[in-house]
Design a protein around this motif. Sequence first.
Motif, PDB file in Angstrom:
ATOM      1  N   ALA A  54       0.826  -1.208   0.000  1.00  0.00           N
ATOM      2  CA  ALA A  54       0.000   0.000   0.000  1.00  0.00           C
ATOM      3  C   ALA A  54       0.862   1.262   0.000  1.00  0.00           C
ATOM      4  O   ALA A  54       0.639   2.192  -0.783  1.00  0.00           O
ATOM      5  N   ALA A  55       1.870   1.311   0.879  1.00  0.00           N
ATOM      6  CA  ALA A  55       2.754   2.484   0.932  1.00  0.00           C
ATOM      7  C   ALA A  55       3.565   2.605  -0.354  1.00  0.00           C
ATOM      8  O   ALA A  55       3.852   3.717  -0.816  1.00  0.00           O
ATOM      9  N   PHE A  56       3.933   1.469  -0.931  1.00  0.00           N
ATOM     10  CA  PHE A  56       4.655   1.505  -2.203  1.00  0.00           C
ATOM     11  C   PHE A  56       3.777   2.092  -3.296  1.00  0.00           C
ATOM     12  O   PHE A  56       4.257   2.775  -4.197  1.00  0.00           O
ATOM     13  N   GLY A  57       2.461   1.833  -3.218  1.00  0.00           N
ATOM     14  CA  GLY A  57       1.536   2.444  -4.164  1.00  0.00           C
ATOM     15  C   GLY A  57       1.516   3.960  -4.035  1.00  0.00           C
ATOM     16  O   GLY A  57       1.486   4.684  -5.035  1.00  0.00           O
ATOM     17  N   VAL A  58       1.533   4.471  -2.799  1.00  0.00           N
ATOM     18  CA  VAL A  58       1.577   5.919  -2.576  1.00  0.00           C
ATOM     19  C   VAL A  58       2.868   6.505  -3.136  1.00  0.00           C
ATOM     20  O   VAL A  58       2.863   7.546  -3.811  1.00  0.00           O
ATOM     21  N   PHE A  59       3.987   5.848  -2.860  1.00  0.00           N
ATOM     22  CA  PHE A  59       5.270   6.307  -3.398  1.00  0.00           C
ATOM     23  C   PHE A  59       5.240   6.311  -4.925  1.00  0.00           C
ATOM     24  O   PHE A  59       5.784   7.220  -5.562  1.00  0.00           O
ATOM     25  N   SER A  60       4.604   5.313  -5.517  1.00  0.00           N
ATOM     26  CA  SER A  60       4.534   5.222  -6.981  1.00  0.00           C
ATOM     27  C   SER A  60       3.723   6.370  -7.566  1.00  0.00           C
ATOM     28  O   SER A  60       4.027   6.865  -8.661  1.00  0.00           O
ATOM     29  N   LEU A  61       2.681   6.820  -6.868  1.00  0.00           N
ATOM     30  CA  LEU A  61       1.910   7.973  -7.344  1.00  0.00           C
ATOM     31  C   LEU A  61       2.785   9.225  -7.374  1.00  0.00           C
ATOM     32  O   LEU A  61       2.727  10.019  -8.321  1.00  0.00           O
ATOM     33  N   ALA A  62       3.604   9.414  -6.338  1.00  0.00           N
ATOM     34  CA  ALA A  62       4.525  10.552  -6.322  1.00  0.00           C
ATOM     35  C   ALA A  62       5.553  10.422  -7.439  1.00  0.00           C
ATOM     36  O   ALA A  62       5.913  11.402  -8.107  1.00  0.00           O
ATOM     37  N   TRP A  63       6.019   9.207  -7.664  1.00  0.00           N
ATOM     38  CA  TRP A  63       7.012   8.951  -8.707  1.00  0.00           C
ATOM     39  C   TRP A  63       6.442   9.274 -10.090  1.00  0.00           C
ATOM     40  O   TRP A  63       7.104   9.911 -10.917  1.00  0.00           O
ATOM     41  N   VAL A  64       5.222   8.848 -10.341  1.00  0.00           N
ATOM     42  CA  VAL A  64       4.588   9.111 -11.634  1.00  0.00           C
ATOM     43  C   VAL A  64       4.380  10.609 -11.826  1.00  0.00           C
ATOM     44  O   VAL A  64       4.564  11.149 -12.927  1.00  0.00           O
ATOM     45  N   THR A  65       4.003  11.312 -10.760  1.00  0.00           N
ATOM     46  CA  THR A  65       3.822  12.763 -10.842  1.00  0.00           C
ATOM     47  C   THR A  65       5.144  13.448 -11.177  1.00  0.00           C
ATOM     48  O   THR A  65       5.187  14.383 -11.997  1.00  0.00           O
ATOM     49  N   TYR A  66       6.215  12.997 -10.559  1.00  0.00           N
ATOM     50  CA  TYR A  66       7.550  13.523 -10.901  1.00  0.00           C
ATOM     51  C   TYR A  66       7.847  13.318 -12.379  1.00  0.00           C
ATOM     52  O   TYR A  66       8.414  14.198 -13.039  1.00  0.00           O
ATOM     53  N   GLY A  67       7.443  12.167 -12.925  1.00  0.00           N
ATOM     54  CA  GLY A  67       7.662  11.912 -14.344  1.00  0.00           C
ATOM     55  C   GLY A  67       6.960  12.919 -15.227  1.00  0.00           C
ATOM     56  O   GLY A  67       7.492  13.341 -16.266  1.00  0.00           O
ATOM     57  N   VAL A  68       5.763  13.356 -14.836  1.00  0.00           N
ATOM     58  CA  VAL A  68       5.037  14.369 -15.609  1.00  0.00           C
ATOM     59  C   VAL A  68       5.796  15.699 -15.588  1.00  0.00           C
ATOM     60  O   VAL A  68       5.995  16.348 -16.621  1.00  0.00           O
ATOM     61  N   VAL A  69       6.229  16.109 -14.404  1.00  0.00           N
ATOM     62  CA  VAL A  69       6.947  17.378 -14.281  1.00  0.00           C
ATOM     63  C   VAL A  69       8.276  17.317 -15.035  1.00  0.00           C
ATOM     64  O   VAL A  69       8.696  18.296 -15.673  1.00  0.00           O
ATOM     65  N   LEU A  70       8.937  16.185 -14.967  1.00  0.00           N
ATOM     66  CA  LEU A  70      10.187  16.006 -15.699  1.00  0.00           C
ATOM     67  C   LEU A  70       9.962  16.166 -17.202  1.00  0.00           C
ATOM     68  O   LEU A  70      10.788  16.751 -17.908  1.00  0.00           O
ATOM     69  N   SER A  71       8.836  15.674 -17.683  1.00  0.00           N
ATOM     70  CA  SER A  71       8.516  15.812 -19.103  1.00  0.00           C
ATOM     71  C   SER A  71       8.300  17.266 -19.491  1.00  0.00           C
ATOM     72  O   SER A  71       8.671  17.689 -20.592  1.00  0.00           O
ATOM     73  N   VAL A  72       7.676  18.038 -18.601  1.00  0.00           N
ATOM     74  CA  VAL A  72       7.502  19.473 -18.860  1.00  0.00           C
ATOM     75  C   VAL A  72       8.862  20.151 -18.974  1.00  0.00           C
ATOM     76  O   VAL A  72       9.122  20.935 -19.901  1.00  0.00           O
ATOM     77  N   SER A  73       9.738  19.850 -18.035  1.00  0.00           N
ATOM     78  CA  SER A  73      11.072  20.454 -18.033  1.00  0.00           C
ATOM     79  C   SER A  73      11.850  20.088 -19.293  1.00  0.00           C
ATOM     80  O   SER A  73      12.487  20.956 -19.917  1.00  0.00           O
ATOM     81  N   ARG A  74      11.800  18.821 -19.671  1.00  0.00           N
ATOM     82  CA  ARG A  74      12.529  18.410 -20.864  1.00  0.00           C
ATOM     83  C   ARG A  74      11.965  19.058 -22.126  1.00  0.00           C
ATOM     84  O   ARG A  74      12.715  19.456 -23.022  1.00  0.00           O
ATOM     85  N   GLY A  75      10.647  19.140 -22.216  1.00  0.00           N
ATOM     86  CA  GLY A  75      10.053  19.727 -23.405  1.00  0.00           C
ATOM     87  C   GLY A  75      10.424  21.185 -23.581  1.00  0.00           C
ATOM     88  O   GLY A  75      10.717  21.640 -24.689  1.00  0.00           O
TER      89      GLY A  75
END
Length: 432
Positions: A54-75
Amino acid sequence: MTPMTTRGGRTTGPAGSARRAVVGRLSWGLADQAASSMTNFAVGIYVARSLGLAAFGVFSLAWVTYGVVLSVSRGLATDPLVVRFSGVPDWSWRGAVARSSGTALGVGAAVGGACAVVGLAVGGAVGPAFVCLGVMLPGLLLQDAWRYAFFAAGAGRKAFVNDLVWGLALVPAMVVAARVGSVAAFVLAWGASAAVAAVYGCFQSGVRPRWTGAREWVREHRDLGYRYLVENTSVSGASQLRAYGLGAIVGVGAVGVIRGAELLLGPFLAVLMGLSLVTVAEAARVLRQAPHRLGRFCLVLGGAQAVAALLWGAALLLVPDRAGELVLGDVWHAASELIVPATLGVAGAGLGTGAAAGLRALGAARRSLRSQLFASACYVTGGLGGAAAAGTVGSAWGVAAATVGGSAVWWLHLRSALRERHHDSIPEVRTP
Protein backbone atom coordinates in the motif's frame (compact mmCIF):
# COMPACT_ATOMS: atom_id res chain seq x y z
CA MET A 1 40.55 11.83 -51.64
CA THR A 2 41.13 11.09 -47.95
CA PRO A 3 43.40 8.06 -47.50
CA MET A 4 41.87 4.94 -46.01
CA THR A 5 43.91 2.07 -44.63
CA THR A 6 43.21 -1.24 -42.95
CA ARG A 7 44.94 -2.49 -39.85
CA GLY A 8 44.33 -5.90 -38.37
CA GLY A 9 41.18 -6.29 -40.45
CA ARG A 10 39.75 -2.99 -39.16
CA THR A 11 39.11 0.06 -41.26
CA THR A 12 40.85 3.22 -40.15
CA GLY A 13 40.48 6.76 -41.34
CA PRO A 14 37.62 9.27 -41.05
CA ALA A 15 34.83 6.69 -41.41
CA GLY A 16 36.32 4.37 -38.80
CA SER A 17 37.02 7.25 -36.42
CA ALA A 18 33.47 8.57 -36.79
CA ARG A 19 32.08 5.11 -36.12
CA ARG A 20 34.18 4.74 -32.97
CA ALA A 21 33.09 8.18 -31.80
CA VAL A 22 29.42 7.23 -32.17
CA VAL A 23 29.98 3.97 -30.29
CA GLY A 24 31.82 5.86 -27.57
CA ARG A 25 29.01 8.37 -27.09
CA LEU A 26 26.38 5.61 -27.06
CA SER A 27 28.45 3.67 -24.53
CA TRP A 28 28.60 6.63 -22.17
CA GLY A 29 24.84 7.02 -22.58
CA LEU A 30 24.34 3.43 -21.52
CA ALA A 31 26.78 3.77 -18.62
CA ASP A 32 25.10 6.95 -17.42
CA GLN A 33 21.62 5.49 -17.58
CA ALA A 34 22.85 2.35 -15.84
CA ALA A 35 23.99 4.53 -12.94
CA SER A 36 20.74 6.51 -12.96
CA SER A 37 18.52 3.45 -13.22
CA MET A 38 20.41 1.62 -10.51
CA THR A 39 19.65 4.60 -8.28
CA ASN A 40 15.95 4.47 -9.18
CA PHE A 41 15.91 0.68 -8.91
CA ALA A 42 17.49 0.78 -5.46
CA VAL A 43 14.95 3.35 -4.26
CA GLY A 44 12.03 1.31 -5.59
CA ILE A 45 13.23 -1.97 -4.12
CA TYR A 46 14.04 -0.38 -0.77
CA VAL A 47 10.62 1.24 -0.49
CA ALA A 48 8.80 -1.92 -1.64
CA ARG A 49 10.56 -4.06 0.94
CA SER A 50 10.48 -1.51 3.77
CA LEU A 51 6.92 -0.17 3.58
CA GLY A 52 4.76 -2.84 1.93
CA LEU A 53 2.39 -2.81 -1.03
CA ALA A 54 0.00 0.00 0.00
CA ALA A 55 2.75 2.48 0.93
CA PHE A 56 4.65 1.51 -2.20
CA GLY A 57 1.54 2.44 -4.16
CA VAL A 58 1.58 5.92 -2.58
CA PHE A 59 5.27 6.31 -3.40
CA SER A 60 4.53 5.22 -6.98
CA LEU A 61 1.91 7.97 -7.34
CA ALA A 62 4.52 10.55 -6.32
CA TRP A 63 7.01 8.95 -8.71
CA VAL A 64 4.59 9.11 -11.63
CA THR A 65 3.82 12.76 -10.84
CA TYR A 66 7.55 13.52 -10.90
CA GLY A 67 7.66 11.91 -14.34
CA VAL A 68 5.04 14.37 -15.61
CA VAL A 69 6.95 17.38 -14.28
CA LEU A 70 10.19 16.01 -15.70
CA SER A 71 8.52 15.81 -19.10
CA VAL A 72 7.50 19.47 -18.86
CA SER A 73 11.07 20.45 -18.03
CA ARG A 74 12.53 18.41 -20.86
CA GLY A 75 10.05 19.73 -23.40
CA LEU A 76 10.72 23.38 -22.58
CA ALA A 77 14.37 23.25 -21.53
CA THR A 78 16.51 20.30 -22.58
CA ASP A 79 14.91 18.82 -25.73
CA PRO A 80 15.44 22.05 -27.74
CA LEU A 81 18.99 22.16 -26.32
CA VAL A 82 19.81 18.67 -27.63
CA VAL A 83 18.24 19.29 -31.05
CA ARG A 84 19.86 22.68 -31.70
CA PHE A 85 23.06 22.73 -29.63
CA SER A 86 24.59 19.26 -30.10
CA GLY A 87 28.13 19.51 -31.40
CA VAL A 88 28.19 23.33 -31.49
CA PRO A 89 31.15 25.51 -30.40
CA ASP A 90 31.76 25.70 -26.66
CA TRP A 91 30.78 29.35 -26.30
CA SER A 92 27.43 28.68 -27.95
CA TRP A 93 26.82 25.60 -25.81
CA ARG A 94 27.62 27.40 -22.55
CA GLY A 95 25.21 30.25 -23.25
CA ALA A 96 22.45 27.84 -24.21
CA VAL A 97 23.04 25.62 -21.16
CA ALA A 98 22.86 28.58 -18.77
CA ARG A 99 19.42 29.49 -20.10
CA SER A 100 18.08 25.95 -20.47
CA SER A 101 19.16 24.93 -16.96
CA GLY A 102 17.60 28.12 -15.61
CA THR A 103 14.40 27.12 -17.37
CA ALA A 104 14.51 23.70 -15.68
CA LEU A 105 14.95 25.34 -12.29
CA GLY A 106 12.04 27.67 -12.98
CA VAL A 107 9.77 24.77 -13.91
CA GLY A 108 10.80 22.95 -10.73
CA ALA A 109 10.06 25.95 -8.51
CA ALA A 110 6.69 26.72 -10.11
CA VAL A 111 5.33 23.18 -10.27
CA GLY A 112 6.94 22.24 -6.98
CA GLY A 113 5.02 25.01 -5.24
CA ALA A 114 1.78 23.72 -6.76
CA CYS A 115 2.57 20.15 -5.63
CA ALA A 116 3.18 21.32 -2.08
CA VAL A 117 -0.13 23.19 -1.98
CA VAL A 118 -2.01 20.17 -3.35
CA GLY A 119 -0.30 17.90 -0.84
CA LEU A 120 -1.31 20.13 2.07
CA ALA A 121 -4.89 20.18 0.82
CA VAL A 122 -5.12 16.41 0.28
CA GLY A 123 -3.52 15.30 3.55
CA GLY A 124 -3.86 11.70 4.63
CA ALA A 125 -1.28 9.16 3.48
CA VAL A 126 -0.73 10.80 0.08
CA GLY A 127 -0.43 14.47 1.07
CA PRO A 128 2.95 14.49 2.89
CA ALA A 129 4.60 12.62 0.01
CA PHE A 130 3.46 15.30 -2.44
CA VAL A 131 4.57 18.14 -0.17
CA CYS A 132 8.05 16.62 0.00
CA LEU A 133 8.07 16.05 -3.75
CA GLY A 134 7.26 19.72 -4.31
CA VAL A 135 10.19 20.80 -2.16
CA MET A 136 12.60 18.49 -3.99
CA LEU A 137 11.52 19.18 -7.59
CA PRO A 138 13.95 22.06 -8.40
CA GLY A 139 16.99 19.93 -7.52
CA LEU A 140 15.63 16.87 -9.33
CA LEU A 141 15.00 18.81 -12.54
CA LEU A 142 18.33 20.64 -12.46
CA GLN A 143 20.20 17.34 -12.09
CA ASP A 144 18.39 15.97 -15.15
CA ALA A 145 19.16 19.16 -17.10
CA TRP A 146 22.91 18.69 -16.54
CA ARG A 147 22.74 15.18 -17.99
CA TYR A 148 21.21 16.40 -21.23
CA ALA A 149 23.60 19.33 -21.42
CA PHE A 150 26.62 17.04 -21.14
CA PHE A 151 25.33 14.69 -23.83
CA ALA A 152 24.64 17.62 -26.16
CA ALA A 153 28.32 18.51 -25.76
CA GLY A 154 29.38 14.90 -26.39
CA ALA A 155 30.67 14.68 -22.78
CA GLY A 156 28.74 11.64 -21.61
CA ARG A 157 31.44 10.81 -19.08
CA LYS A 158 30.48 13.88 -17.05
CA ALA A 159 26.82 12.82 -17.03
CA PHE A 160 27.87 9.40 -15.78
CA VAL A 161 29.96 10.90 -12.97
CA ASN A 162 27.08 13.17 -11.99
CA ASP A 163 24.67 10.24 -11.69
CA LEU A 164 27.32 8.34 -9.74
CA VAL A 165 27.48 11.20 -7.25
CA TRP A 166 23.69 11.00 -6.90
CA GLY A 167 23.91 7.27 -6.19
CA LEU A 168 26.62 7.72 -3.56
CA ALA A 169 24.69 10.49 -1.82
CA LEU A 170 21.59 8.30 -1.84
CA VAL A 171 23.14 5.60 0.39
CA PRO A 172 23.23 7.54 3.69
CA ALA A 173 19.97 9.28 2.80
CA MET A 174 18.20 5.94 2.41
CA VAL A 175 19.55 4.72 5.75
CA VAL A 176 18.06 7.76 7.50
CA ALA A 177 14.75 7.36 5.63
CA ALA A 178 14.48 3.71 6.64
CA ARG A 179 14.82 4.70 10.29
CA VAL A 180 11.99 7.22 9.92
CA GLY A 181 9.89 4.63 8.06
CA SER A 182 7.53 6.86 6.05
CA VAL A 183 6.91 7.48 2.35
CA ALA A 184 7.64 11.18 2.82
CA ALA A 185 11.05 10.39 4.29
CA PHE A 186 11.96 8.28 1.27
CA VAL A 187 10.85 11.04 -1.11
CA LEU A 188 13.00 13.54 0.77
CA ALA A 189 16.01 11.21 0.74
CA TRP A 190 15.67 10.60 -2.99
CA GLY A 191 15.28 14.30 -3.81
CA ALA A 192 17.98 15.56 -1.45
CA SER A 193 20.59 13.23 -2.93
CA ALA A 194 19.63 14.46 -6.40
CA ALA A 195 20.12 18.04 -5.21
CA VAL A 196 23.68 17.16 -4.18
CA ALA A 197 24.38 15.96 -7.73
CA ALA A 198 22.69 19.06 -9.16
CA VAL A 199 25.04 21.35 -7.23
CA TYR A 200 28.01 19.24 -8.34
CA GLY A 201 26.86 19.65 -11.95
CA CYS A 202 27.42 23.40 -11.67
CA PHE A 203 31.09 22.77 -10.86
CA GLN A 204 31.43 20.13 -13.60
CA SER A 205 30.08 22.38 -16.33
CA GLY A 206 31.45 25.69 -15.11
CA VAL A 207 28.01 27.11 -15.93
CA ARG A 208 25.54 28.70 -13.55
CA PRO A 209 21.81 28.44 -14.31
CA ARG A 210 20.33 31.77 -15.39
CA TRP A 211 16.82 32.20 -14.00
CA THR A 212 16.47 35.43 -15.94
CA GLY A 213 17.19 33.62 -19.22
CA ALA A 214 14.26 31.22 -18.92
CA ARG A 215 11.71 33.47 -20.63
CA GLU A 216 14.14 34.26 -23.44
CA TRP A 217 14.93 30.56 -23.91
CA VAL A 218 11.29 29.53 -24.11
CA ARG A 219 10.50 32.36 -26.53
CA GLU A 220 13.43 31.60 -28.86
CA HIS A 221 12.61 27.89 -29.07
CA ARG A 222 8.84 27.97 -28.85
CA ASP A 223 8.49 26.36 -32.29
CA LEU A 224 10.00 23.17 -30.83
CA GLY A 225 9.50 23.65 -27.12
CA TYR A 226 5.71 23.93 -27.05
CA ARG A 227 5.23 20.91 -29.27
CA TYR A 228 7.75 18.88 -27.30
CA LEU A 229 6.05 20.05 -24.09
CA VAL A 230 2.70 18.68 -25.27
CA GLU A 231 4.36 15.56 -26.65
CA ASN A 232 6.33 14.80 -23.48
CA THR A 233 3.50 15.55 -21.08
CA SER A 234 1.15 13.39 -23.12
CA VAL A 235 3.52 10.48 -22.42
CA SER A 236 3.92 11.05 -18.69
CA GLY A 237 0.38 12.40 -18.34
CA ALA A 238 -0.98 9.21 -19.89
CA SER A 239 1.06 7.21 -17.37
CA GLN A 240 -0.26 9.35 -14.54
CA LEU A 241 -3.88 9.04 -15.71
CA ARG A 242 -3.47 5.30 -15.95
CA ALA A 243 -2.00 5.15 -12.43
CA TYR A 244 -4.73 7.30 -10.90
CA GLY A 245 -7.44 5.48 -12.85
CA LEU A 246 -6.05 2.09 -11.91
CA GLY A 247 -5.98 3.14 -8.28
CA ALA A 248 -9.64 4.21 -8.50
CA ILE A 249 -10.81 1.11 -10.39
CA VAL A 250 -8.74 -1.64 -8.75
CA GLY A 251 -7.08 -0.01 -5.72
CA VAL A 252 -3.83 1.75 -4.76
CA GLY A 253 -2.13 -1.62 -4.35
CA ALA A 254 -2.57 -2.23 -8.08
CA VAL A 255 -0.40 0.82 -8.78
CA GLY A 256 2.32 -0.78 -6.69
CA VAL A 257 1.98 -4.04 -8.65
CA ILE A 258 2.44 -2.21 -11.97
CA ARG A 259 5.47 -0.39 -10.57
CA GLY A 260 6.85 -3.73 -9.36
CA ALA A 261 6.60 -5.15 -12.89
CA GLU A 262 8.42 -2.08 -14.19
CA LEU A 263 11.17 -2.66 -11.65
CA LEU A 264 11.62 -6.20 -12.97
CA LEU A 265 12.28 -4.67 -16.37
CA GLY A 266 14.48 -2.02 -14.80
CA PRO A 267 17.85 -3.15 -16.21
CA PHE A 268 16.50 -3.17 -19.76
CA LEU A 269 14.66 0.11 -19.24
CA ALA A 270 18.06 1.48 -18.23
CA VAL A 271 19.32 0.57 -21.69
CA LEU A 272 16.26 2.06 -23.36
CA MET A 273 16.48 5.32 -21.46
CA GLY A 274 20.25 5.49 -21.72
CA LEU A 275 20.07 5.30 -25.49
CA SER A 276 17.30 7.91 -25.54
CA LEU A 277 19.72 10.39 -23.98
CA VAL A 278 21.98 10.27 -27.01
CA THR A 279 19.88 8.96 -29.91
CA VAL A 280 18.43 12.33 -30.91
CA ALA A 281 21.84 13.96 -30.83
CA GLU A 282 23.31 11.06 -32.85
CA ALA A 283 20.44 11.10 -35.33
CA ALA A 284 21.00 14.85 -35.78
CA ARG A 285 24.67 14.17 -36.51
CA VAL A 286 23.75 11.43 -39.03
CA LEU A 287 21.35 13.84 -40.71
CA ARG A 288 24.07 16.48 -41.09
CA GLN A 289 26.80 14.10 -42.25
CA ALA A 290 24.97 11.37 -44.22
CA PRO A 291 21.24 12.14 -44.47
CA HIS A 292 20.54 9.10 -46.67
CA ARG A 293 21.52 6.84 -43.74
CA LEU A 294 19.05 8.29 -41.24
CA GLY A 295 16.26 5.78 -41.94
CA ARG A 296 18.59 2.81 -41.60
CA PHE A 297 20.11 4.23 -38.41
CA CYS A 298 16.65 4.58 -36.83
CA LEU A 299 15.57 1.07 -37.93
CA VAL A 300 18.68 -0.57 -36.47
CA LEU A 301 18.28 1.44 -33.27
CA GLY A 302 14.62 0.57 -32.74
CA GLY A 303 14.90 -3.05 -33.84
CA ALA A 304 17.86 -3.74 -31.55
CA GLN A 305 15.99 -2.35 -28.55
CA ALA A 306 12.87 -4.42 -29.31
CA VAL A 307 14.87 -7.65 -29.59
CA ALA A 308 16.78 -6.88 -26.40
CA ALA A 309 13.52 -6.31 -24.52
CA LEU A 310 12.13 -9.67 -25.64
CA LEU A 311 15.30 -11.44 -24.55
CA TRP A 312 15.22 -9.78 -21.14
CA GLY A 313 11.56 -10.71 -20.67
CA ALA A 314 12.30 -14.32 -21.57
CA ALA A 315 15.04 -14.36 -18.93
CA LEU A 316 12.64 -12.99 -16.30
CA LEU A 317 10.27 -15.90 -16.90
CA LEU A 318 13.02 -18.24 -15.70
CA VAL A 319 13.54 -16.45 -12.37
CA PRO A 320 12.48 -18.74 -9.45
CA ASP A 321 9.92 -17.44 -6.95
CA ARG A 322 12.44 -17.49 -4.12
CA ALA A 323 14.77 -15.11 -5.98
CA GLY A 324 11.86 -12.85 -6.92
CA GLU A 325 10.67 -12.64 -3.33
CA LEU A 326 14.19 -11.75 -2.25
CA VAL A 327 14.09 -8.72 -4.55
CA LEU A 328 10.49 -7.48 -4.34
CA GLY A 329 9.15 -9.17 -1.21
CA ASP A 330 5.35 -9.38 -1.14
CA VAL A 331 5.10 -7.47 -4.44
CA TRP A 332 6.76 -10.30 -6.42
CA HIS A 333 3.83 -12.73 -6.83
CA ALA A 334 1.45 -10.15 -8.30
CA ALA A 335 4.14 -8.41 -10.37
CA SER A 336 5.45 -11.66 -11.89
CA GLU A 337 2.06 -12.25 -13.54
CA LEU A 338 2.63 -9.13 -15.64
CA ILE A 339 6.04 -10.08 -17.08
CA VAL A 340 4.76 -11.13 -20.52
CA PRO A 341 2.50 -8.12 -21.27
CA ALA A 342 4.99 -5.70 -19.70
CA THR A 343 7.78 -7.11 -21.88
CA LEU A 344 5.71 -6.78 -25.05
CA GLY A 345 4.87 -3.21 -24.12
CA VAL A 346 8.52 -2.30 -23.58
CA ALA A 347 9.52 -4.02 -26.84
CA GLY A 348 6.94 -1.94 -28.69
CA ALA A 349 8.19 1.22 -27.02
CA GLY A 350 11.78 0.35 -27.92
CA LEU A 351 10.86 -0.09 -31.57
CA GLY A 352 9.08 3.24 -31.59
CA THR A 353 12.00 5.16 -30.09
CA GLY A 354 14.00 4.63 -33.26
CA ALA A 355 11.36 6.44 -35.31
CA ALA A 356 10.95 9.11 -32.63
CA ALA A 357 14.68 9.92 -32.74
CA GLY A 358 14.49 10.31 -36.51
CA LEU A 359 11.50 12.65 -36.39
CA ARG A 360 13.13 14.85 -33.77
CA ALA A 361 16.40 15.00 -35.69
CA LEU A 362 14.43 16.10 -38.76
CA GLY A 363 12.76 18.81 -36.69
CA ALA A 364 9.38 17.34 -37.70
CA ALA A 365 7.77 18.45 -34.45
CA ARG A 366 4.27 18.42 -35.92
CA ARG A 367 4.50 14.80 -37.02
CA SER A 368 6.20 13.84 -33.79
CA LEU A 369 3.42 15.47 -31.80
CA ARG A 370 0.69 13.71 -33.76
CA SER A 371 2.37 10.35 -33.27
CA GLN A 372 2.77 10.85 -29.54
CA LEU A 373 -0.77 12.11 -28.97
CA PHE A 374 -2.15 9.05 -30.77
CA ALA A 375 0.11 6.69 -28.81
CA SER A 376 -0.79 8.34 -25.48
CA ALA A 377 -4.51 8.18 -26.18
CA CYS A 378 -4.17 4.47 -26.96
CA TYR A 379 -2.14 3.98 -23.77
CA VAL A 380 -4.78 5.50 -21.51
CA THR A 381 -7.65 3.77 -23.31
CA GLY A 382 -5.93 0.38 -23.26
CA GLY A 383 -4.73 0.70 -19.67
CA LEU A 384 -8.03 1.81 -18.15
CA GLY A 385 -10.24 -0.25 -20.45
CA GLY A 386 -8.20 -3.33 -19.61
CA ALA A 387 -8.42 -2.51 -15.90
CA ALA A 388 -12.21 -2.24 -16.07
CA ALA A 389 -12.43 -5.54 -17.96
CA ALA A 390 -9.85 -7.69 -16.15
CA GLY A 391 -8.19 -5.75 -13.34
CA THR A 392 -4.43 -5.25 -13.11
CA VAL A 393 -3.57 -7.99 -15.61
CA GLY A 394 -6.08 -6.62 -18.11
CA SER A 395 -4.55 -3.18 -17.78
CA ALA A 396 -1.08 -4.57 -18.54
CA TRP A 397 -2.31 -6.34 -21.69
CA GLY A 398 -4.22 -3.27 -22.81
CA VAL A 399 -1.09 -1.14 -22.50
CA ALA A 400 0.97 -3.73 -24.41
CA ALA A 401 -1.43 -3.69 -27.35
CA ALA A 402 -1.58 0.12 -27.30
CA THR A 403 2.21 0.48 -27.28
CA VAL A 404 2.71 -1.80 -30.28
CA GLY A 405 0.03 0.07 -32.21
CA GLY A 406 1.54 3.42 -31.29
CA SER A 407 4.94 2.28 -32.51
CA ALA A 408 3.50 1.51 -35.93
CA VAL A 409 2.17 5.08 -36.17
CA TRP A 410 5.60 6.50 -35.29
CA TRP A 411 7.18 4.58 -38.17
CA LEU A 412 4.50 5.63 -40.64
CA HIS A 413 5.16 9.27 -39.81
CA LEU A 414 8.92 8.86 -40.06
CA ARG A 415 8.58 7.27 -43.49
CA SER A 416 6.43 10.18 -44.65
CA ALA A 417 8.85 12.74 -43.22
CA LEU A 418 11.82 11.10 -44.97
CA ARG A 419 9.94 11.08 -48.27
CA GLU A 420 9.07 14.75 -47.88
CA ARG A 421 12.67 15.65 -47.16
CA HIS A 422 13.90 13.62 -50.13
CA HIS A 423 11.36 15.31 -52.39
CA ASP A 424 12.31 18.77 -51.15
CA SER A 425 16.02 18.07 -51.68
CA ILE A 426 15.53 17.25 -55.39
CA PRO A 427 16.00 20.44 -57.41
CA GLU A 428 13.02 21.41 -59.51
CA VAL A 429 13.56 20.97 -63.25
CA ARG A 430 12.26 23.85 -65.31
CA THR A 431 11.65 23.64 -69.01
CA PRO A 432 12.39 26.64 -71.20
